[in-house]
Design a protein around this motif. Structure first.
Motif, PDB file in Angstrom:
ATOM      1  N   ALA A 111       0.824  -1.204   0.000  1.00  0.00           N
ATOM      2  CA  ALA A 111       0.000   0.000   0.000  1.00  0.00           C
ATOM      3  C   ALA A 111       0.857   1.252   0.000  1.00  0.00           C
ATOM      4  CB  ALA A 111      -0.928  -0.006   1.217  1.00  0.00           C
ATOM      5  N   GLU A 112       1.937   1.239   0.777  1.00  0.00           N
ATOM      6  CA  GLU A 112       2.784   2.429   0.844  1.00  0.00           C
ATOM      7  C   GLU A 112       3.576   2.628  -0.444  1.00  0.00           C
ATOM      8  OE1 GLU A 112       5.432   4.819   4.095  1.00  0.00           O
ATOM      9  OE2 GLU A 112       4.378   2.976   4.600  1.00  0.00           O
ATOM     10  N   LEU A 113       3.985   1.513  -1.056  1.00  0.00           N
ATOM     11  CA  LEU A 113       4.738   1.632  -2.312  1.00  0.00           C
ATOM     12  C   LEU A 113       3.896   2.246  -3.418  1.00  0.00           C
ATOM     13  CD1 LEU A 113       6.738  -1.721  -2.636  1.00  0.00           C
ATOM     14  CD2 LEU A 113       7.421   0.426  -1.596  1.00  0.00           C
ATOM     15  N   LEU A 114       2.592   2.026  -3.363  1.00  0.00           N
ATOM     16  CA  LEU A 114       1.724   2.481  -4.440  1.00  0.00           C
ATOM     17  C   LEU A 114       1.205   3.895  -4.224  1.00  0.00           C
ATOM     18  CD1 LEU A 114      -0.237  -0.815  -5.090  1.00  0.00           C
ATOM     19  CD2 LEU A 114       1.744   0.089  -6.301  1.00  0.00           C
ATOM     20  N   GLU A 115       1.587   4.506  -3.104  1.00  0.00           N
ATOM     21  CA  GLU A 115       1.208   5.893  -2.895  1.00  0.00           C
ATOM     22  C   GLU A 115       1.924   6.792  -3.894  1.00  0.00           C
ATOM     23  OE1 GLU A 115       2.037   7.038   1.073  1.00  0.00           O
ATOM     24  OE2 GLU A 115       0.480   5.769   1.964  1.00  0.00           O
ATOM     25  N   ASP A 116       1.207   7.741  -4.434  1.00  0.00           N
ATOM     26  CA  ASP A 116       1.829   8.699  -5.351  1.00  0.00           C
ATOM     27  C   ASP A 116       2.594   9.751  -4.561  1.00  0.00           C
ATOM     28  OD1 ASP A 116       0.828   7.514  -7.664  1.00  0.00           O
ATOM     29  OD2 ASP A 116      -1.094   8.553  -7.433  1.00  0.00           O
ATOM     30  N   GLY A 117       3.572  10.341  -5.193  1.00  0.00           N
ATOM     31  CA  GLY A 117       4.340  11.405  -4.560  1.00  0.00           C
ATOM     32  C   GLY A 117       5.478  10.863  -3.735  1.00  0.00           C
ATOM     33  N   PRO A 118       6.175  11.730  -2.997  1.00  0.00           N
ATOM     34  CA  PRO A 118       7.341  11.318  -2.222  1.00  0.00           C
ATOM     35  C   PRO A 118       6.950  10.472  -1.021  1.00  0.00           C
ATOM     36  CG  PRO A 118       6.795  13.600  -1.751  1.00  0.00           C
ATOM     37  CD  PRO A 118       5.898  13.176  -2.886  1.00  0.00           C
ATOM     38  N   ALA A 119       7.921   9.803  -0.465  1.00  0.00           N
ATOM     39  CA  ALA A 119       7.698   8.982   0.722  1.00  0.00           C
ATOM     40  C   ALA A 119       7.231   9.845   1.878  1.00  0.00           C
ATOM     41  CB  ALA A 119       8.992   8.258   1.104  1.00  0.00           C
ATOM     42  N   SER A 120       6.448   9.224   2.767  1.00  0.00           N
ATOM     43  CA  SER A 120       5.901   9.987   3.883  1.00  0.00           C
ATOM     44  C   SER A 120       6.984  10.439   4.850  1.00  0.00           C
ATOM     45  CB  SER A 120       4.863   9.127   4.622  1.00  0.00           C
ATOM     46  OG  SER A 120       5.466   7.935   5.097  1.00  0.00           O
ATOM     47  N   GLY A 121       8.119   9.764   4.881  1.00  0.00           N
ATOM     48  CA  GLY A 121       9.259  10.229   5.658  1.00  0.00           C
ATOM     49  C   GLY A 121       9.392   9.610   7.020  1.00  0.00           C
ATOM     50  N   LYS A 122       8.272   9.222   7.653  1.00  0.00           N
ATOM     51  CA  LYS A 122       8.386   8.625   8.983  1.00  0.00           C
ATOM     52  C   LYS A 122       7.485   7.401   9.074  1.00  0.00           C
ATOM     53  CE  LYS A 122       9.675  12.656  11.740  1.00  0.00           C
ATOM     54  NZ  LYS A 122       9.311  13.504  12.883  1.00  0.00           N
ATOM     55  N   VAL A 123       8.062   6.305   9.466  1.00  0.00           N
ATOM     56  CA  VAL A 123       7.292   5.103   9.743  1.00  0.00           C
ATOM     57  C   VAL A 123       7.826   4.504  11.016  1.00  0.00           C
ATOM     58  CG1 VAL A 123       6.576   4.550   7.402  1.00  0.00           C
ATOM     59  CG2 VAL A 123       8.815   3.838   8.198  1.00  0.00           C
ATOM     60  N   GLU A 124       7.046   3.625  11.619  1.00  0.00           N
ATOM     61  CA  GLU A 124       7.394   3.128  12.937  1.00  0.00           C
ATOM     62  C   GLU A 124       8.302   1.914  12.871  1.00  0.00           C
ATOM     63  OE1 GLU A 124       4.668   0.898  15.843  1.00  0.00           O
ATOM     64  OE2 GLU A 124       4.472   2.989  16.419  1.00  0.00           O
ATOM     65  N   GLU A 125       9.245   1.856  13.781  1.00  0.00           N
ATOM     66  CA  GLU A 125      10.114   0.696  13.914  1.00  0.00           C
ATOM     67  C   GLU A 125      10.005   0.158  15.324  1.00  0.00           C
ATOM     68  OE1 GLU A 125      14.755  -0.613  14.176  1.00  0.00           O
ATOM     69  OE2 GLU A 125      14.079   1.401  14.606  1.00  0.00           O
ATOM     70  N   THR A 126       9.957  -1.153  15.453  1.00  0.00           N
ATOM     71  CA  THR A 126       9.978  -1.781  16.759  1.00  0.00           C
ATOM     72  C   THR A 126      11.346  -2.376  16.976  1.00  0.00           C
ATOM     73  OG1 THR A 126       7.636  -2.291  16.660  1.00  0.00           O
ATOM     74  CG2 THR A 126       8.930  -3.540  18.230  1.00  0.00           C
ATOM     75  N   ALA A 127      12.033  -1.930  17.987  1.00  0.00           N
ATOM     76  CA  ALA A 127      13.377  -2.425  18.257  1.00  0.00           C
ATOM     77  C   ALA A 127      13.294  -3.803  18.889  1.00  0.00           C
ATOM     78  CB  ALA A 127      14.106  -1.459  19.195  1.00  0.00           C
ATOM     79  N   ALA A 128      14.457  -4.461  18.990  1.00  0.00           N
ATOM     80  CA  ALA A 128      14.498  -5.827  19.511  1.00  0.00           C
ATOM     81  C   ALA A 128      13.987  -5.897  20.947  1.00  0.00           C
ATOM     82  CB  ALA A 128      15.922  -6.377  19.434  1.00  0.00           C
ATOM     83  N   ASP A 129      14.143  -4.820  21.711  1.00  0.00           N
ATOM     84  CA  ASP A 129      13.710  -4.843  23.110  1.00  0.00           C
ATOM     85  C   ASP A 129      12.258  -4.428  23.286  1.00  0.00           C
ATOM     86  OD1 ASP A 129      13.786  -2.172  22.570  1.00  0.00           O
ATOM     87  OD2 ASP A 129      15.213  -1.635  24.139  1.00  0.00           O
TER      88      ASP A 129
END
Length: 458
Positions: A111-129
């Motif tokens: 879904a995110e790859l198919l968005e038009d325009g530039p990347a949103s810039g921030k997405v969430e990451e879950t660290a190992a802890d």
């Protein structure tokens, strides 16, 4: 629905190939079309490997290759282990890349790859802890349970992997995988069976069972290991002829598992056991749960309970603090234990691992010399074991055609049940009949080399 095209460049291990098949399926469900030429793609995806230095360099080279053909209208996306592990550094150094994704992040990528325009810039990451934080253009949250997902298995595929678990709870001091792929989590048994049934319906005949630690399958879901039960259910699936076990740690090889391997005809008499070393001194520094006695006991018991079983392993030489005596002990083990299939790697100093800060690191020249000495010893072992197969007849799975003999017979390349795809020995044989990859034939062995067998169809 999208009309965009995509190209996936997959590097590294079978797990990455598996992930690429899932991502490809998601994109096709969204209406995208896969292309074989990156020049023709609207979306360029590099699925990277970041396990050791050589793999990291190869991944970076491929990213730059894709960047050179990106142009103005294409989107360049990087995913996989390197992206998960070094997302911030890559994002800072590679402005050409539009999005970075982690290895546990395939649900919503399409879904995110198919968005038009530039990347949103921030997405969430879950660290190992378990802590979460925002990272520029990166995501990588680990699910608590691994679930079945549709895959795109190319037409004509007869051998493919079934990933039954993700992540790892081991704490080996040289390995970054737990930090990259998160904690161990199994795929529910009914979903593994469903996936295998779909693979069989798609023409897969050889099922290669993979996980970071296959021997722990089910422990997180059921409170007990259920690999033997899963294997028995997989053996019931019509169309599957071979089931191959990879990455089974020796401490998880129980009597019950050995009984299943011995009694089920579909399970290849072959097992991959990542031993890494035999010196207790080195194994302790590596933080392995095994010791020399347990490894030798497991190897001997397997050979006793599963006659003819071929054992595959990998060894790691040049670990920090490995003494000449440790190396000699490993060398003697290779000569005496006569492991059927064996690969050797020089220690790679990976940042973020415990071994990275350990004293006693060896020069690369010394590490490579130790690796080469082990491999030379293994070549002699392999030749000795292969020569015992001359005159024997084996069922062979054909992988490729290899031309013709001077007498006009057709030449083929295949494998016995004792050899994993792309990593083990091959059988080259001649035949008067035409065959296709994926067919099974019977071959008598006439000659043996260090890593290959020569024969003829009967």
């Amino acid at each position: 629905m999208s009309s965009k095209t995509f190209y996936i460049d997959t590097l590294g291990c079978q797990k990455n190939e598996y992930d690429s098949q899932i991502l490809g399926a998601d994109l096709m469900k969204a209406g995208c079309r896969a292309v074989m030429n990156p020049e023709e793609a609207d979306i360029l995806i590099v699925n990277t490997c970041g396990f050791i230095d050589a793999a990291k360099m190869e991944s970076i080279e491929h990213i730059f290759d894709m960047a050179r053909i990106k142009g103005e209208n294409k989107k360049l996306v990087v995913t996989g282990c390197l992206s998960q592990r070094f997302h911030k550094e890559l994002s800072d150094e590679m402005p050409e890349v539009d999005l970075f994704f982690g290895v546990n992040d395939y649900d919503d990528i399409a879904a995110e790859l198919l968005e038009d325009g530039p990347a949103s810039g921030k997405v969430e990451e879950t660290a190992a802890d378990g802590a979460t934080e925002n990272r520029d253009k990166v995501r990588g949250s680990a699910e608590k349970v691994l679930h079945y997902k549709d895959r795109i298995i190319p037409k004509g595929t007869y051998s493919s992997v079934l990933k039954i678990a993700e992540g790892c709870n081991n704490t080996c001091s040289f390995c970054a995988i737990p930090a990259i792929r998160g904690p161990f989590r199994s795929k529910p048994m009914e979903e593994c069976i469903r996936e295998a049934e779909q693979m069989a319906a798609d023409g897969v005949e050889e099922l290669v069972i993979i996980a970071q630690d296959t021997s722990q399958y089910g422990i997180d879901l059921y409170g007990e290991v259920r690999l033997p039960q899963l294997l028995r259910e997989l053996c019931k699936i019509d169309g599957i002829r071979w089931i191959r076990l990879m990455y089974v740690y020796d401490e998880g090889i129980t009597d019950e598992l050995m009984d299943v391997i011995a009694s089920e005809p579909k399970i290849c008499k072959y097992i991959d056991i990542p031993i890494q070393h035999i010196s207790d001194h080195v194994l302790t520094m590596m933080r392995r749960r095994s010791d020399k006695a347990s490894i030798i006991r497991t190897v001997n018991k397997l050979r006793e309970k599963v006659p003819g079983i071929h054992i595959r392993t990998t060894l790691l030489v040049g670990f920090p603090g490995e003494t000449p005596e440790d190396h000699q002990e490993l060398l003697e083990f290779v000569k005496e234990a006569k492991i059927d299939r064996l690969g050797v790697f020089s220690f790679s100093d990976e940042e973020g691992t415990l071994a990275h800060s350990m004293p006693g690191k060896l020069e690369q020249e010394e590490k490579d010399a130790r690796r080469d000495e082990i491999m030379e010893a293994q070549q002699e072992v392999s030749l000795e074991l292969n020569q015992k197969k001359v005159g024997m007849t084996y069922e062979v799975l054909i992988d490729d055609a290899a031309g013709q003999t001077d007498d006009g017979d057709l030449l083929y390349i295949g494998r016995t049940q004792y050899d994993g795809p792309e990593i083990d020995d091959e059988v080259e044989f001649c035949s008067s009949r035409e065959h296709q990859p994926g067919e099974f034939v019977r071959v008598v062995i006439d000659e043996a080399g260090e890593y290959d067998l020569l024969g003829r169809e009967i």
